[in-house]
Design an enzyme around this catalytic site. Structure first.
Site, PDB file in Angstrom:
ATOM      1  CG  ASP A   1      -1.837  -1.136   1.319  1.00 57.51           C
ATOM      2  OD1 ASP A   1      -2.156  -1.692   0.251  1.00 57.51           O
ATOM      3  OD2 ASP A   1      -2.248  -1.494   2.439  1.00 57.51           O
TER       4      ASP A   1
HETATM    5  N1  URA Z   1      -1.119  -5.897   4.008  1.00 54.20           N
HETATM    6  C1  URA Z   1      -1.627  -4.646   4.007  1.00 54.20           C
HETATM    7  O1  URA Z   1      -2.654  -4.383   4.590  1.00 54.20           O
HETATM    8  N2  URA Z   1      -0.963  -3.698   3.313  1.00 54.20           N
HETATM    9  C2  URA Z   1       0.209  -3.933   2.659  1.00 54.20           C
HETATM   10  O2  URA Z   1       0.781  -3.011   2.074  1.00 54.20           O
HETATM   11  C3  URA Z   1       0.722  -5.235   2.684  1.00 54.20           C
HETATM   12  C4  URA Z   1       0.049  -6.202   3.365  1.00 54.20           C
END
Ligand code: URA
Length: 236
Positions: A101
Site C-alpha cells: 500500500d
Molecule cells: N497488508 C496490508 O494491509 N498492506 C500492505 O501493504 C501489505 C500487506
C-alpha cells in the site's frame, strides 16, 4: 549502444556510478580498460566489469526499500512510483513482485522475470514477514485467531490461510503471511477489532530487506536471494 549505457543496463549501476567505474579502469572492452563513456559498442565487443563479462540477456532482480508515499506501480499519474526510484537503465519490462500500500514501507522486489514473480506471489509457496504497529493493545488470543484463519469483510467464504503472529510489544507484532490479499494485514487486524497504524515489510520468500538500504534506496539481488525466491512450497 554507448558503453556507459550498456554497463548501467547490464550491471544495475547508475550512469554516474558507471563513470566512476570507467575512471577506476574497472571496465574493459576486448581486454583493454576504456575510459570513454560514449564509446559506441558493436555486437562483437566483449565488455567486462572487474573481469566478469556483461551481457544484455538474462532477467534482472532488484530489492528496494519503499518509503511511505510512493506507489508500488510501474506508472502513476499522481504519485512517485517504485520504478521512478529505481534509477537504472532499461526499466521497461520491469514489474513489482508483490505490491505494498502507499503508506506501507519496506521490501519491494522488482524483476522482469514473470515466472519468478509468479512463484513469489503464489499463495502457500512463500512467507512474507511484516512488522505492525497497532492503535490498540493486541489481545493474546490474536495468535490463535491468526493461526486458525480469519474471515475478512467482503470475503467471508474464504478464510485467510494460517498466519503466524508474534506479539513483540503492547501495540507491536510480527506477522508472517502465506498469501497476499488486498490490504490483508490491515483487514486481519480490523477483523479482530484493532487498527494498523504503521506497517513495514521486512522479508519475502527468505529475502530480507538489506539494513544498509535507506528508504528509497535499492540494489540488485544476489544469486542466493534469487535462488531463495525460486524455492517452492512452504514446509507443512
Ligand atoms: N497488508 C496490508 O494491509 N498492506 C500492505 O501493504 C501489505 C500487506
Amino acid at each position: 549502444m554507448r558503453l556507459d549505457k550498456f554497463v548501467a543496463h547490464t550491471s544495475a549501476h547508475s550512469r554516474s556510478d558507471v563513470r566512476r567505474l570507467l575512471r577506476d579502469k574497472r571496465v574493459c572492452v576486448n581486454g583493454q580498460p576504456v575510459r570513454d563513456a560514449g564509446l559506441a559498442l558493436t555486437a562483437a565487443d566483449l565488455v567486462t566489469l572487474d573481469g566478469n563479462a556483461l551481457t544484455l540477456t538474462g532477467p534482472r532482480y532488484f530489492m528496494l526499500h519503499k518509503p511511505a508515499g510512493v506507489v508500488s506501480a510501474t506508472e502513476d499519474s499522481e504519485h512517485r512510483t517504485v520504478l521512478d526510484l529505481l534509477q537504472t537503465e532499461g526499466r521497461e519490462g520491469l514489474h513489482v513482485a508483490g505490491r505494498l500500500d502507499i503508506d506501507t514501507t519496506g521490501l519491494v522486489l522488482i524483476t522482469d522475470d514473470g515466472q519468478w514473480s509468479h512463484r513469489i506471489k503464489a499463495p502457500g509457496r512463500h512467507e512474507k514477514r511484516y512488522r505492525v504497529q497497532t492503535a490498540r493493545p493486541i489481545e493474546a488470543d490474536a495468535v490463535t485467531r491468526f493461526a486458525a484463519g480469519l474471515s475478512l469483510r467482503g470475503e467471508e467464504d474464504t478464510p485467510t490461510r494460517p498466519a503466524r503472529l508474534e506479539i513483540t510489544g503492547a501495540c507491536e507484532a510480527l506477522v508472517w503471511l502465506q498469501e497476499g490479499r488486498y490490504h490483508q494485514v490491515k483487514r486481519m487486524f480490523a477483523a479482530i477489532g484493532n487498527h494498523v497504524d504503521a506497517l513495514h515489510r521486512e522479508a519475502v520468500a527468505g529475502i530480507e530487506l538489506d539494513p544498509a538500504l535507506a528508504p528509497g534506496a535499492w540494489r540488485a539481488l544476489t544469486a542466493e536471494e534469487i535462488a531463495s525466491g525460486q524455492l517452492t512450497d512452504l514446509p507443512q
